[in-house]
Design a protein around this motif. Structure first.
Motif, PDB file in Angstrom:
ATOM      1  N   VAL A  14     -10.244  49.454  86.307  1.00  0.00           N
ATOM      2  CA  VAL A  14     -10.743  48.241  85.674  1.00  0.00           C
ATOM      3  C   VAL A  14     -10.650  48.460  84.171  1.00  0.00           C
ATOM      4  O   VAL A  14     -10.995  49.538  83.665  1.00  0.00           O
ATOM      5  N   VAL A  15     -10.171  47.467  83.443  1.00  0.00           N
ATOM      6  CA  VAL A  15     -10.015  47.567  81.991  1.00  0.00           C
ATOM      7  C   VAL A  15     -11.033  46.665  81.315  1.00  0.00           C
ATOM      8  O   VAL A  15     -11.158  45.480  81.663  1.00  0.00           O
ATOM      9  N   LEU A  16     -11.756  47.216  80.353  1.00  0.00           N
ATOM     10  CA  LEU A  16     -12.726  46.454  79.564  1.00  0.00           C
ATOM     11  C   LEU A  16     -12.288  46.433  78.110  1.00  0.00           C
ATOM     12  O   LEU A  16     -12.070  47.480  77.497  1.00  0.00           O
ATOM     13  N   GLY A  17     -12.146  45.249  77.554  1.00  0.00           N
ATOM     14  CA  GLY A  17     -11.919  45.108  76.116  1.00  0.00           C
ATOM     15  C   GLY A  17     -13.256  44.984  75.421  1.00  0.00           C
ATOM     16  O   GLY A  17     -14.047  44.082  75.733  1.00  0.00           O
ATOM     17  N   LEU A  18     -13.534  45.878  74.489  1.00  0.00           N
ATOM     18  CA  LEU A  18     -14.879  45.946  73.907  1.00  0.00           C
ATOM     19  C   LEU A  18     -14.832  46.083  72.398  1.00  0.00           C
ATOM     20  O   LEU A  18     -14.214  47.005  71.862  1.00  0.00           O
ATOM     21  N   GLY A  19     -15.506  45.182  71.713  1.00  0.00           N
ATOM     22  CA  GLY A  19     -15.768  45.340  70.292  1.00  0.00           C
ATOM     23  C   GLY A  19     -17.091  46.060  70.117  1.00  0.00           C
ATOM     24  O   GLY A  19     -18.007  45.862  70.919  1.00  0.00           O
ATOM     25  N   ILE A  20     -17.208  46.893  69.111  1.00  0.00           N
ATOM     26  CA  ILE A  20     -18.417  47.716  68.978  1.00  0.00           C
ATOM     27  C   ILE A  20     -19.334  47.252  67.854  1.00  0.00           C
ATOM     28  O   ILE A  20     -20.369  47.869  67.601  1.00  0.00           O
ATOM     29  N   GLU A  21     -18.964  46.160  67.187  1.00  0.00           N
ATOM     30  CA  GLU A  21     -19.824  45.692  66.101  1.00  0.00           C
ATOM     31  C   GLU A  21     -21.154  45.183  66.640  1.00  0.00           C
ATOM     32  O   GLU A  21     -22.217  45.469  66.087  1.00  0.00           O
ATOM     33  N   SER A  22     -21.103  44.411  67.724  1.00  0.00           N
ATOM     34  CA  SER A  22     -22.333  43.922  68.366  1.00  0.00           C
ATOM     35  C   SER A  22     -22.101  43.873  69.869  1.00  0.00           C
ATOM     36  O   SER A  22     -21.983  42.792  70.459  1.00  0.00           O
ATOM     37  N   PRO A  23     -22.001  45.034  70.513  1.00  0.00           N
ATOM     38  CA  PRO A  23     -21.698  45.092  71.951  1.00  0.00           C
ATOM     39  C   PRO A  23     -22.809  44.459  72.776  1.00  0.00           C
ATOM     40  O   PRO A  23     -23.992  44.548  72.441  1.00  0.00           O
ATOM     41  N   ASP A  24     -22.420  43.823  73.866  1.00  0.00           N
ATOM     42  CA  ASP A  24     -23.384  43.121  74.709  1.00  0.00           C
ATOM     43  C   ASP A  24     -23.560  43.842  76.035  1.00  0.00           C
ATOM     44  O   ASP A  24     -22.579  44.201  76.698  1.00  0.00           O
ATOM     45  N   ASP A  25     -24.806  44.042  76.439  1.00  0.00           N
ATOM     46  CA  ASP A  25     -25.096  44.763  77.674  1.00  0.00           C
ATOM     47  C   ASP A  25     -24.581  44.032  78.904  1.00  0.00           C
ATOM     48  O   ASP A  25     -24.166  44.665  79.881  1.00  0.00           O
ATOM     49  N   GLU A  26     -24.611  42.696  78.897  1.00  0.00           N
ATOM     50  CA  GLU A  26     -24.165  41.946  80.074  1.00  0.00           C
ATOM     51  C   GLU A  26     -22.669  42.175  80.313  1.00  0.00           C
ATOM     52  O   GLU A  26     -22.229  42.358  81.448  1.00  0.00           O
ATOM     53  N   LEU A  27     -21.888  42.175  79.242  1.00  0.00           N
ATOM     54  CA  LEU A  27     -20.450  42.409  79.355  1.00  0.00           C
ATOM     55  C   LEU A  27     -20.165  43.824  79.846  1.00  0.00           C
ATOM     56  O   LEU A  27     -19.374  44.030  80.780  1.00  0.00           O
ATOM     57  N   SER A  45      -3.195  45.862  80.882  1.00  0.00           N
ATOM     58  CA  SER A  45      -3.299  45.053  82.098  1.00  0.00           C
ATOM     59  C   SER A  45      -2.210  45.375  83.105  1.00  0.00           C
ATOM     60  O   SER A  45      -2.360  45.081  84.293  1.00  0.00           O
ATOM     61  N   ARG A  46      -1.119  45.981  82.656  1.00  0.00           N
ATOM     62  CA  ARG A  46      -0.004  46.277  83.557  1.00  0.00           C
ATOM     63  C   ARG A  46      -0.392  47.298  84.624  1.00  0.00           C
ATOM     64  O   ARG A  46       0.252  47.354  85.674  1.00  0.00           O
ATOM     65  N   GLN A  47      -1.418  48.090  84.353  1.00  0.00           N
ATOM     66  CA  GLN A  47      -1.860  49.104  85.313  1.00  0.00           C
ATOM     67  C   GLN A  47      -3.316  48.896  85.697  1.00  0.00           C
ATOM     68  O   GLN A  47      -4.008  49.849  86.031  1.00  0.00           O
ATOM     69  N   ALA A  48      -3.778  47.657  85.656  1.00  0.00           N
ATOM     70  CA  ALA A  48      -5.191  47.368  85.921  1.00  0.00           C
ATOM     71  C   ALA A  48      -5.363  46.548  87.193  1.00  0.00           C
ATOM     72  O   ALA A  48      -4.479  45.781  87.587  1.00  0.00           O
ATOM     73  N   SER A  49      -6.514  46.716  87.842  1.00  0.00           N
ATOM     74  CA  SER A  49      -6.875  45.828  88.944  1.00  0.00           C
ATOM     75  C   SER A  49      -7.577  44.590  88.416  1.00  0.00           C
ATOM     76  O   SER A  49      -7.519  43.517  89.033  1.00  0.00           O
ATOM     77  N   LEU A  50      -8.242  44.717  87.278  1.00  0.00           N
ATOM     78  CA  LEU A  50      -8.979  43.608  86.675  1.00  0.00           C
ATOM     79  C   LEU A  50      -9.154  43.909  85.189  1.00  0.00           C
ATOM     80  O   LEU A  50      -9.437  45.046  84.815  1.00  0.00           O
ATOM     81  N   VAL A  51      -8.968  42.898  84.353  1.00  0.00           N
ATOM     82  CA  VAL A  51      -9.219  43.021  82.915  1.00  0.00           C
ATOM     83  C   VAL A  51     -10.447  42.186  82.582  1.00  0.00           C
ATOM     84  O   VAL A  51     -10.552  41.019  82.996  1.00  0.00           O
ATOM     85  N   ILE A  52     -11.373  42.765  81.837  1.00  0.00           N
ATOM     86  CA  ILE A  52     -12.632  42.085  81.517  1.00  0.00           C
ATOM     87  C   ILE A  52     -12.767  41.956  80.006  1.00  0.00           C
ATOM     88  O   ILE A  52     -12.634  42.934  79.270  1.00  0.00           O
ATOM     89  N   VAL A  53     -13.014  40.731  79.567  1.00  0.00           N
ATOM     90  CA  VAL A  53     -13.222  40.457  78.145  1.00  0.00           C
ATOM     91  C   VAL A  53     -14.459  39.583  78.001  1.00  0.00           C
ATOM     92  O   VAL A  53     -14.927  38.975  78.968  1.00  0.00           O
ATOM     93  N   GLY A  54     -14.974  39.511  76.804  1.00  0.00           N
ATOM     94  CA  GLY A  54     -16.170  38.729  76.554  1.00  0.00           C
ATOM     95  C   GLY A  54     -15.870  37.439  75.809  1.00  0.00           C
ATOM     96  O   GLY A  54     -14.815  37.273  75.204  1.00  0.00           O
ATOM     97  N   ARG A  55     -16.826  36.531  75.874  1.00  0.00           N
ATOM     98  CA  ARG A  55     -16.778  35.299  75.082  1.00  0.00           C
ATOM     99  C   ARG A  55     -18.166  35.062  74.503  1.00  0.00           C
ATOM    100  O   ARG A  55     -19.131  34.904  75.242  1.00  0.00           O
ATOM    101  N   ARG A  56     -18.239  35.081  73.186  1.00  0.00           N
ATOM    102  CA  ARG A  56     -19.538  34.889  72.555  1.00  0.00           C
ATOM    103  C   ARG A  56     -19.935  33.412  72.638  1.00  0.00           C
ATOM    104  O   ARG A  56     -19.169  32.531  72.258  1.00  0.00           O
ATOM    105  N   VAL A  57     -21.136  33.167  73.159  1.00  0.00           N
ATOM    106  CA  VAL A  57     -21.623  31.801  73.320  1.00  0.00           C
ATOM    107  C   VAL A  57     -22.073  31.266  71.973  1.00  0.00           C
ATOM    108  O   VAL A  57     -22.872  31.890  71.275  1.00  0.00           O
ATOM    109  N   ARG A  58     -21.520  30.124  71.617  1.00  0.00           N
ATOM    110  CA  ARG A  58     -21.910  29.468  70.366  1.00  0.00           C
ATOM    111  C   ARG A  58     -22.763  28.256  70.682  1.00  0.00           C
ATOM    112  O   ARG A  58     -22.367  27.402  71.470  1.00  0.00           O
TER     113      ARG A  58
END
Length: 301
Positions: free
Chosen positions: A164-177, A259-272
């Motif tokens: 599983v691949v997670l795209g993560l920014g570290i400036e304000s990481p979210d626990d739910e993601l 993503s070429r070697q992933a079963s699932l790619v996970i990214v976040g969307r900040r709610v505005r």
């Protein structure tokens, strides 16, 4: 109330692939599967045409989830499958349906020989407004595509899951993601590959020659920060193997490559919730359109 894995149907090849993916995910989660078909009423002038009447459209609209459900019950015996026919504007109805779901699954048309998705206006609108995670699955996606090669070099559903691949920014990481990604890897009994692409601040990048020593120091800083962000989660999921990557450059491009070697790619969307309204970030947008694997978009504050 028990949450469901909900999938939006429209009879297309991509929505059928989404339904199959959703059925497999429902079994992993131990949750019921709900098949939702949205019936958009025909405008009155069109309804007068013999082949486009409201009764004709409703017949085919009801037939799609019924036949899809029958097929899924045969291929996934024991899975609790329900059908629901709703009426209204598809994007609005699906966003509403997602509120009671563990996650919402939608199909997305593949781009033929070119890797990636063609995300239509309904899919983008749902991703931008849904309060729950939304997964996009492209046409042709099969169970074997999520797994490693078997001994003879062929993807097989009997082989272990790909990471599983997670795209993560570290400036304000979210626990739910982050929690969503670790849980997804754990129930697949596979590793989690965390990708944090980064670029140096503007005052390092513009008008100055590349300083390898400075770039190395910045890379170390990013890597150290990522390890600290993930530390509570690696302790919570000690059996999940985690690979941390901090490549220099476009986060979206690195995630598409992963993503070429992933079963699932996970990214976040900040709610505005401000006057600018809903928004899909540039990284998430790039991954949605170009990922090879299914993409889960997790909304977070």
């Amino acid at each position: 109330m028990t949450r469901t894995v909900t999938v939006g149907l429209d009879g297309s090849a991509e929505s059928r692939a989404a339904a199959e993916w959703a059925a497999r995910e429902a079994r992993l989660l131990g949750l019921p599967l709900k098949l939702v078909q949205v019936w958009e009423p025909v405008p009155a002038p069109m309804a007068q045409a013999p082949m486009l009447g409201a009764e004709t459209q409703q017949y085919w609209t009801e037939r799609i989830p019924r036949e899809t459900g029958e097929g899924i019950r045969l291929r996934h015996p024991g899975l609790d499958v329900t059908n629901e026919l709703l009426s209204g504007r598809p994007a609005d109805v699906l966003v509403s349906a997602a509120k009671d779901a563990e996650l919402l699954v939608l199909g997305s048309r593949g781009l033929g020989g070119v890797g990636g998705f063609m995300v239509g206006s309904v899919g983008l609108s749902v991703v931008a407004h849904a309060d729950r995670p939304v997964v996009l699955v492209r046409a042709g996606e099969q169970a074997a595509d999520e797994h490693e090669m078997d001994p003879v070099g062929i993807p097989s559903a009997a082989a272990p899951f790909r990471p599983v691949v997670l795209g993560l920014g570290i400036e304000s990481p979210d626990d739910e993601l982050i929690g969503f990604a670790f849980a997804a890897a754990a129930r697949r009994d596979t590793s989690l590959r965390v990708v944090h692409g980064w670029n140096p601040p503007a005052y390092y990048a513009y008008g100055l020659p590349v300083d390898l020593e400075v770039q190395g120091a910045l890379a170390l800083r990013e890597s150290t920060a990522l390890t600290e962000v993930l530390r509570p989660w690696t302790e919570k999921f000690p059996e999940t193997e985690v690979t941390e990557e901090c490549p220099y450059g476009s986060p979206g491009a690195h995630l598409v490559d992963a993503s070429r070697q992933a079963s699932l790619v996970i990214v976040g969307r900040r709610v505005r919730r401000g006057p600018l309204g809903a928004h899909i970030g540039s990284v998430t947008h790039a991954v949605l359109h170009h990922s090879i694997a299914p993409v889960a978009v997790v909304p977070h504050d």
